[in-house]
Motif scaffolding. Structure first.
Motif, PDB file in Angstrom:
ATOM      1  N   TRP A 102      42.929  47.714  37.484  1.00 44.28           N
ATOM      2  CA  TRP A 102      42.916  46.317  37.937  1.00 44.28           C
ATOM      3  C   TRP A 102      42.532  46.215  39.394  1.00 44.28           C
ATOM      4  N   ILE A 144      38.831  46.367  39.487  1.00 43.88           N
ATOM      5  CA  ILE A 144      38.207  45.141  38.994  1.00 43.88           C
ATOM      6  C   ILE A 144      38.278  44.039  40.048  1.00 43.88           C
ATOM      7  N   TYR A 145      39.449  43.912  40.704  1.00 41.29           N
ATOM      8  CA  TYR A 145      39.555  42.867  41.729  1.00 41.29           C
ATOM      9  C   TYR A 145      38.677  43.155  42.925  1.00 41.29           C
ATOM     10  N   ALA A 171      35.289  42.196  41.929  1.00 41.91           N
ATOM     11  CA  ALA A 171      35.110  40.756  41.815  1.00 41.91           C
ATOM     12  C   ALA A 171      34.971  40.124  43.186  1.00 41.91           C
ATOM     13  N   VAL A 172      35.798  40.599  44.151  1.00 38.49           N
ATOM     14  CA  VAL A 172      35.708  40.037  45.496  1.00 38.49           C
ATOM     15  C   VAL A 172      34.363  40.364  46.119  1.00 38.49           C
ATOM     16  N   PHE A 221      31.729  38.140  44.666  1.00 35.67           N
ATOM     17  CA  PHE A 221      31.827  36.806  45.243  1.00 35.67           C
ATOM     18  C   PHE A 221      31.249  36.780  46.647  1.00 35.67           C
ATOM     19  N   TRP A 258      43.648  38.259  34.494  1.00 39.47           N
ATOM     20  CA  TRP A 258      42.271  38.315  34.057  1.00 39.47           C
ATOM     21  C   TRP A 258      41.497  37.063  34.355  1.00 39.47           C
ATOM     22  N   ILE A 277      41.950  35.126  36.833  1.00 38.90           N
ATOM     23  CA  ILE A 277      41.616  35.048  38.264  1.00 38.90           C
ATOM     24  C   ILE A 277      40.334  35.836  38.532  1.00 38.90           C
ATOM     25  N   ALA A 278      40.265  37.062  37.956  1.00 41.52           N
ATOM     26  CA  ALA A 278      39.066  37.884  38.178  1.00 41.52           C
ATOM     27  C   ALA A 278      37.829  37.169  37.663  1.00 41.52           C
ATOM     28  N   ILE A 304      36.817  34.246  39.913  1.00 45.01           N
ATOM     29  CA  ILE A 304      36.115  34.628  41.152  1.00 45.01           C
ATOM     30  C   ILE A 304      34.652  34.924  40.851  1.00 45.01           C
TER      31      ILE A 304
END
Lengths: 114, 230, 121, 83
Positions: A8, A11-12, A15-16, A19, D3, D5-6, D9
């Motif tokens: 996780w 993944i975050y 994702a950041v 973005f 999930w 939230i990901a 984004i």
């Protein structure tokens, strides 16, 4: 459990970065700067997000690794081709740019003047 | 100007009518009975895990044969329409050469993409792939080489031979089904365990043939389009 | 479920209308072909949307749970098979039409529909 | 829940690149935006495979990556006048 946390986190992280790359595409002043944001950030972001999915499900790791490897191989080439194409098609640099390396090579100047 | 306003009005009217029609169609509920039958009996009948593939290749096999024929016809027709275009084009444009980075990288990627296309059409009965996407991926590998190497070409002789052999393989498999099992394109191989690579009877064979056929056809089409621009 | 109709059918109506607008307004033959392929995409999207069922997954029965109760867990496969055919035919038609457009450009020297005498309306 | 939230984004990222693709003053700007959008969409497709817990959806992401790469290269070669 530890795999879950790592997956996780990746993944975050990805994702950041995706973005931020997209934000750079909107905010940056000219094509070449946007190319920096749009390909470097998204390469790192997509790579880590996809590998994170693979770590969450260890059975998927092989195929996610192949996808990530493919992105890692192709994204620099497409950015290189796009940057070269924009220079050749006569897109001007931003007025505050300090260096134009392509002008130092003779072939680029020739191609552009024609 | 009047033409433009008229066209806009027409577009708006058609949009309103379409919306009014679609509002009457319920979304997200089961509609067809035949789909339910295919889902419930498809694995037992044919052994293929991917039901869409089973429908395309075996339940509606004739349709796919016709589809492949249409694609062949379009590729041949394109070659015929463009045939005289090359000789008349006297004026040569000056073209920029592809860069060294692109040439090196595409040489590295070409076998990988071909291998991936082969994976797609071989696993057509297990994954959301099949002969048509696999063929398109193979043709895209050839397109990559066309884009980055000016002299490199796919010889028309070889694409034609591959295409003809693949098409013949498809028909011959159908004829063997006619001989062994009693009807054209009937399954004559054991069904195997659903989910294994060697299962689903003749679906992998037919999809391999379709993959080769579509790949070579689209490659020949791209080659035709490329020769006219030189 | 009205929001499904608004979102999914609405998307296909919007695509269709944009394609129709391009076909009617644009004078360039290649743009007209782009409009036609947009319309084709709209029709394909609509067919796929017809086959969707809430809360179900793709009709590829790759695990035990799906193999046990296929019709309770998977969406309708028939429209998907139809669209698979339609996409291939669409590609064939697009390639043939583009080659004819190249021929038209060779003989007339323009792509504007208004300037080509044989196509004037 | 983590999930959504990901995916939220990443979806905002797709919308931002779409804004640039609509606004972009030159064709090169639009193409850069579209290229980044395909990369982001590949990651999004892989995450969708995670969400639906279907292993087979990963193939779609790979096919999408291959075709998007070839398309970007074709447009780039067209823009620099090599076709």
């Amino acid at each position: 459990m530890i795999l879950n946390v790592i997956g996780w986190f990746l993944i975050y992280f990805g994702a950041v970065f995706l973005f931020l790359g997209a934000l750079g595409i909107v905010r940056f002043p000219d094509v070449y700067n946007r190319l920096q944001a749009g390909t470097k950030c998204t390469t790192l972001g997509a790579f880590s997000a996809i590998i994170g999915v693979g770590i969450l499900h260890p059975a998927w790791l092989a195929k996610t690794f192949i996808i990530a490897l493919f992105i890692l191989l192709t994204n620099p080439i497409s950015s290189h081709a796009l940057g070269r194409a924009s220079y050749r098609s006569g897109v001007k640099l931003w007025e505050k740019s300090v260096v134009d390396k392509c002008k130092e090579f003779a072939e680029c100047v020739e191609e552009r003047n024609e | 100007m009047i033409k433009k306003a008229f066209a806009l009005l027409l577009v708006i009217i058609i949009g309103i009518f379409l919306s009014a029609t679609f509002a009457k169609i319920p979304f997200g509920v089961p509609k067809t009975v035949v789909g339910k039958y295919y889902l419930d009996h498809g694995v037992n009948d044919l052994g293929g895990v991917n039901i869409v593939t089973s429908i395309v290749v075996l339940y509606r096999g004739f349709d796919t044969l016709g589809e492949v024929t249409v694609l062949f016809l379009a590729a041949t027709g394109l070659g015929m329409v463009l045939a005289g275009l090359r000789e008349k084009d006297e004026k040569k444009r000056k073209k920029t050469a592809p860069s060294l980075i692109m040439r090196t990288e595409t040489k590295l990627l070409f076998p990988m993409i071909i291998l991936f296309g082969a994976y797609i059409f071989i696993h057509g009965h297990l994954t959301p792939g099949g002969g048509f996407p696999g063929g398109v991926v193979i043709a895209s590998a050839f397109l990559l080489m066309f884009l980055s190497h000016e002299k490199w070409e796919a010889k028309e002789k070889y694409t034609k031979i591959t295409e003809a052999l693949a098409g013949m393989t498809y028909v011959v498999i159908g004829l063997i089904g006619l001989y062994v099992a009693g009807s054209f394109l009937e399954n004559f191989l054991p069904k195997g365990v659903p989910g294994n690579l060697f299962s689903a009877g003749i679906i992998p064979l037919i999809y391999t043939a379709i993959g080769f056929k579509v790949g070579s056809e689209l490659t020949g089409l791209l080659q035709n389009l490329r020769e006219t621009t030189e | 479920m009205i929001h499904g109709q608004i979102i999914f059918y609405g998307a296909s109506v919007a695509l269709f209308v944009i394609g129709l607008y391009a076909v009617l307004i644009k004078r360039n033959l290649i743009k007209i072909m782009l409009g036609l392929s947009l319309i084709e995409g709209a029709v394909n999207l609509f067919l796929i949307n017809i086959g969707y069922i809430w809360g179900k997954t793709a009709p590829i029965l790759s695990n035990k749970e799906l193999l046990a109760h296929p019709s309770a867990k998977a969406v309708d496969p028939v429209p998907q098979a139809l669209v698979l055919t339609a996409i291939v035919i669409g590609v064939a038609v697009l390639a043939l039409a583009l080659s004819v457009i190249m021929r038209i450009y060779e003989t007339h020297g323009t792509l504007n529909v208004d300037k080509i005498k044989e196509l004037r309306w | 829940m983590s999930w959504y939230i990901a995916i939220g984004i990443i979806t905002i990222g797709v919308i931002l690149t779409l804004i640039r693709a609509l606004k972009g003053p030159t064709p090169a700007d639009r193409m850069v935006a579209v290229d980044s959008m395909t990369t982001i969409t590949t990651a999004l497709l892989v995450l969708l495979g995670l969400y639906f817990k279907r292993y087979i959806y990963l193939d779609i992401a790979l096919v999408y990556a291959v075709l998007a790469f070839v398309a970007t290269l074709a447009v780039a070669r067209y823009m620099e006048g090599g076709l």
